[in-house]
Design an enzyme around this catalytic site. Structure first.
Site, mmCIF file in Angstrom:
data_model
loop_
_atom_site.group_PDB
_atom_site.id
_atom_site.type_symbol
_atom_site.label_atom_id
_atom_site.label_comp_id
_atom_site.label_asym_id
_atom_site.label_seq_id
_atom_site.Cartn_x
_atom_site.Cartn_y
_atom_site.Cartn_z
ATOM 1 N N GLY A 280 -101.476 -97.188 -61.013
ATOM 2 C CA GLY A 280 -101.874 -96.561 -59.763
ATOM 3 C C GLY A 280 -101.170 -97.128 -58.552
ATOM 4 O O GLY A 280 -100.123 -97.774 -58.654
ATOM 5 N N GLU B 250 -106.775 -104.510 -60.767
ATOM 6 C CA GLU B 250 -105.758 -105.146 -61.620
ATOM 7 C C GLU B 250 -105.643 -106.601 -61.165
ATOM 8 O O GLU B 250 -106.268 -107.002 -60.185
ATOM 9 C CB GLU B 250 -104.411 -104.423 -61.478
ATOM 10 C CG GLU B 250 -104.398 -103.038 -62.098
ATOM 11 C CD GLU B 250 -103.105 -102.285 -61.810
ATOM 12 O OE1 GLU B 250 -102.205 -102.313 -62.633
ATOM 13 O OE2 GLU B 250 -103.018 -101.673 -60.728
ATOM 14 N N HIS C 88 -94.163 -107.882 -67.554
ATOM 15 C CA HIS C 88 -95.503 -107.307 -67.716
ATOM 16 C C HIS C 88 -96.090 -107.910 -68.983
ATOM 17 O O HIS C 88 -95.438 -107.923 -70.028
ATOM 18 C CB HIS C 88 -95.427 -105.777 -67.830
ATOM 19 C CG HIS C 88 -96.749 -105.117 -67.620
ATOM 20 N ND1 HIS C 88 -97.786 -105.236 -68.505
ATOM 21 C CD2 HIS C 88 -97.218 -104.342 -66.612
ATOM 22 C CE1 HIS C 88 -98.836 -104.553 -68.053
ATOM 23 N NE2 HIS C 88 -98.515 -104.008 -66.901
ATOM 24 N N ARG D 292 -100.147 -111.506 -62.900
ATOM 25 C CA ARG D 292 -99.304 -111.248 -64.074
ATOM 26 C C ARG D 292 -98.488 -112.429 -64.576
ATOM 27 O O ARG D 292 -98.290 -112.577 -65.768
ATOM 28 C CB ARG D 292 -98.296 -110.156 -63.709
ATOM 29 C CG ARG D 292 -98.742 -108.870 -64.217
ATOM 30 C CD ARG D 292 -97.813 -107.801 -63.813
ATOM 31 N NE ARG D 292 -98.649 -106.631 -63.681
ATOM 32 C CZ ARG D 292 -98.247 -105.478 -63.242
ATOM 33 N NH1 ARG D 292 -97.002 -105.323 -62.869
ATOM 34 N NH2 ARG D 292 -99.060 -104.481 -63.169
ATOM 35 N N HIS E 73 -90.301 -106.129 -66.371
ATOM 36 C CA HIS E 73 -90.985 -104.957 -65.823
ATOM 37 C C HIS E 73 -90.569 -104.626 -64.403
ATOM 38 O O HIS E 73 -90.485 -103.461 -64.029
ATOM 39 C CB HIS E 73 -92.485 -105.248 -65.869
ATOM 40 C CG HIS E 73 -93.354 -104.149 -65.361
ATOM 41 N ND1 HIS E 73 -93.401 -102.899 -65.937
ATOM 42 C CD2 HIS E 73 -94.236 -104.107 -64.322
ATOM 43 C CE1 HIS E 73 -94.275 -102.141 -65.289
ATOM 44 N NE2 HIS E 73 -94.777 -102.837 -64.290
ATOM 45 N N ARG F 12 -95.051 -109.963 -57.613
ATOM 46 C CA ARG F 12 -95.638 -108.731 -57.062
ATOM 47 C C ARG F 12 -97.057 -108.518 -57.580
ATOM 48 O O ARG F 12 -97.309 -108.640 -58.777
ATOM 49 C CB ARG F 12 -94.799 -107.522 -57.478
ATOM 50 C CG ARG F 12 -95.441 -106.195 -57.087
ATOM 51 C CD ARG F 12 -94.564 -105.044 -57.465
ATOM 52 N NE ARG F 12 -94.479 -104.855 -58.891
ATOM 53 C CZ ARG F 12 -95.235 -104.004 -59.589
ATOM 54 N NH1 ARG F 12 -96.149 -103.269 -58.983
ATOM 55 N NH2 ARG F 12 -95.063 -103.876 -60.882
ATOM 56 N N SER G 165 -96.224 -101.712 -55.756
ATOM 57 C CA SER G 165 -94.830 -101.268 -55.755
ATOM 58 C C SER G 165 -94.695 -99.803 -55.348
ATOM 59 O O SER G 165 -93.875 -99.451 -54.482
ATOM 60 C CB SER G 165 -94.236 -101.479 -57.137
ATOM 61 O OG SER G 165 -93.035 -100.800 -57.246
#
Ligand code: FAD
Ligand code: SIN
Length: 519
Positions: free
Chosen positions: A50, A114, A230, A276, A337, A372, A377
């Site tokens: 998303g 997330e 990722h 991440r 990723h 990030r 993004s």
């Protein structure tokens, strides 16, 4: 001397960044959008999770800014982050105006979360957010008579005259000619460089072309050591690192070892929703220490019908591969990723070369710092595409374009040794995966530097004598981008966010961006 095409604005790339820039530009300007593959092909189309924005009354801009700064390990630029966060709700309405319908529960967005987000602020269209954005942006672009779309046209190099950018040399993949596209303003929207790694969630378009072209033209390239891996791509011989969205973990999915034990508590209090870099390193460590080929992501405790409607793309792909996500845990591994670094730009997406702009994953706006945060993004693409377009709309001059010399191919001949390209391509991706991956060391980085330098030498020699093809263009760009990644990694004498070097395991108190400029 001739300009095959002349436009006010040339946009190289048709992902979310390129298409949004085109739509936001004034109807009075002539615009070309070129894409090296089909128009919809690129990372944007495959985005699942998303786009982040403060949309819940209980959330606020300060919290989105703070989460982004913390996830980026305090290397991000607060001014750019604040700009992006404060424009995020508008970005969502711009997408809605273009036709995107975000998943909702009546009058409320169905927001999810997330890693790194302290509130639910990820708006999504089931698990096909990127597809919906791309299809709708393309439909809008097609409605505008001043926008011309060129599919299967590959930018080879930027045209820079007297230190200003005036467009690009472009290979028409069908006719095999190299044409001059001259323009008053040029926007790079070519996406990232994750194809420099053997395993990646990205489509084949992510070969760092914009970063390498900008570097050759004299742009500042910033923070390329921060490649994001990722944590959860499907581990399956036929899945080509298919992404299993972090939003599954946002909805409660658990990471397990092959014997069914949970392990994230050993690494971070936030467990599966740690940022991440932490989750990817935890998985990498469990795999290396125990010799596992993969770990598992379990979602089977959720109701099958709910999974199917919330994650239709993932459910369907897994079924094609013989895995029933509602009954069994998914085998997963990390894969390259996202490229956090890129062409250095300001809030209007301007690079240090006049008339040259960069938007989306190719750019370094400073919003991601050393890592990030998920779903920031697509947001960066939409927000900075608009500020770039607004700046161009207000600053377009009516000066004549200079004439650009034609591409000179009088000293090259078609190659009969295409195997060289395939071999070097594979070698780069293997070196980057094994020597410049999730956990790094000085020895491995120095070894990678020597090997990548040698490959660059061979590629340049090849480039001097053989006719330019798409594969050669991409190999040259991949080799140069990989060199920049390795050199950036070597120059950072600390571990921060996505860059972890065993020889400098700690963060420095004072740090700065890594900037590379062609000497
Ligand atoms: P892209 O969408 O990659 O488009 C690049 C364009 O440039 C393409 O049109 C390509 O053909 C063109 N191009 C490249 N080189 C040349 C050349 N030499 N000549 C001509 N054209 C060229 N981010 C989020 O925020 N949320 C998510 O949920 C999310 N999920 C993701 C899932 C996947 C599987 C992947 C791979 C990424 C995901 N990301 C997500 C990251 C995000 O999708 C990308 O960072 C973003 O879409 C990049 O958009 P872009 O327009 O910059 O580049
Ligand atoms: C995902 O859905 O896990 C990808 C989200 C992102 O890269 O921002």
């Amino acid at each position: 001397m001739s300009n095959d095409y002349q436009f006010d604005v040339l946009i190289i790339g048709s992902g979310a960044a390129g298409l949004m820039s085109a739509i936001q530009l004034s109807n009075t300007l002539s615009i070309a959008v070129i894409a090296k593959d089909k128009i919809l092909e690129g990372s944007s189309y495959y985005a699942q999770g998303g786009i982040s924005a403060v949309l819940d009354p209980d959330d606020n801009f300060e919290s989105h800014v703070r989460d982004t700064i913390n996830t980026g390990f305090h290397l991000g630029n607060e001014k750019s982050i604040r700009f992006m966060v404060e424009h995020a709700p508008n970005a969502i309405s711009d997408l809605e105006k273009a036709g995107v319908i975000f998943s909702n529960t009546g009058n409320k967005y169905d927001l999810t979360t997330e890693g790194g987000h302290s509130s639910k602020r990820v708006a999504h269209v089931a698990d096909k957010t990127g597809q919906s954005i791309q299809v709708n942006l393309l439909a809008q672009a097609k409605k505008k008579k001043n926008i011309r779309l060129f599919e299967e046209y590959v930018a080879v190099d930027l045209v820079v005259k007297e230190d200003r950018c005036f467009g690009s040399y472009v290979l028409n993949k069908n006719s095999k000619e190299i044409l001059t596209f001259s323009s008053k303003k040029t926007i790079l929207a070519t996406g990232g460089a994750s194809k420099s790694y053997l395993y990646t969630s990205n489509p084949d378009t992510s070969t760092g072309d914009g970063i390498a072209m900008a570097y050759r033209a004299g742009c500042e390239i910033t923070n390329m050591e921060f490649t994001q891996f990722h944590p959860t791509c499907l581990f399956h011989p036929h899945a080509k690192s298919f992404l299993i969205s972090e939003t599954l973990r946002g909805e409660g999915a658990k990471l397990l070892l092959p014997d069914g034990q949970e392990f994230m508590h050993k690494y971070d209090d936030r467990l599966e929703l740690a940022p991440r870099d932490i989750v990817a390193r935890a998985i990498d460590n469990e795999m290396k220490v125990n010799g596992f080929d993969c770990v598992y992501l379990d979602f089977s405790f959720k109701e099958a019908e709910w999974i199917k409607s919330r994650f239709p793309t993932i459910t369907q792909r897994c079924i094609q591969l013989g895995i029933d996500i509602s009954k069994e845990a998914l085998p997963v591994v990390p894969a390259a990723h996202y490229t956090c670094g890129g062409v250095n730009t300001n809030i209007n997406a301007q690079s240090n070369i006049p008339n040259l702009f960069a938007v989306g994953e190719v750019a370094h706006t400073g919003v991601h710092g050393a890592n990030r945060m998920a779903s920031n993004s697509l947001l960066e693409c939409i927000v900075f595409a608009k500020s770039c377009a607004q700046h161009i709309n207000e600053s377009m001059s009516d000066k004549q374009l200079p004439t650009i010399p034609k591409w000179d191919d009088s000293r090259v001949a078609p190659s009969k040794e295409k195997v060289v390209i395939a071999h070097l391509w594979h070698e780069i991706r293997l070196i980057m995966w094994n020597f410049v991956g999730i956990v790094r060391s000085n020895n491995r980085l120095k070894s990678a530097q020597l090997k990548i330098q040698q490959i660059n030498k061979e590629v340049n020699e090849y480039y001097q004598i053989y006719t330019v093809t798409e594969d050669l263009i991409e190999l040259r760009n991949l080799a140069q981008t990989s060199k920049i990644i390795v050199e950036s990694a070597l120059s950072r004498k600390e571990s921060r966010g996505l860059h972890f070097n065993q020889d400098y395991p700690n963060k420095l108190d004072k740090t700065q961006n890594t900037v590379m400029i062609k000497q």
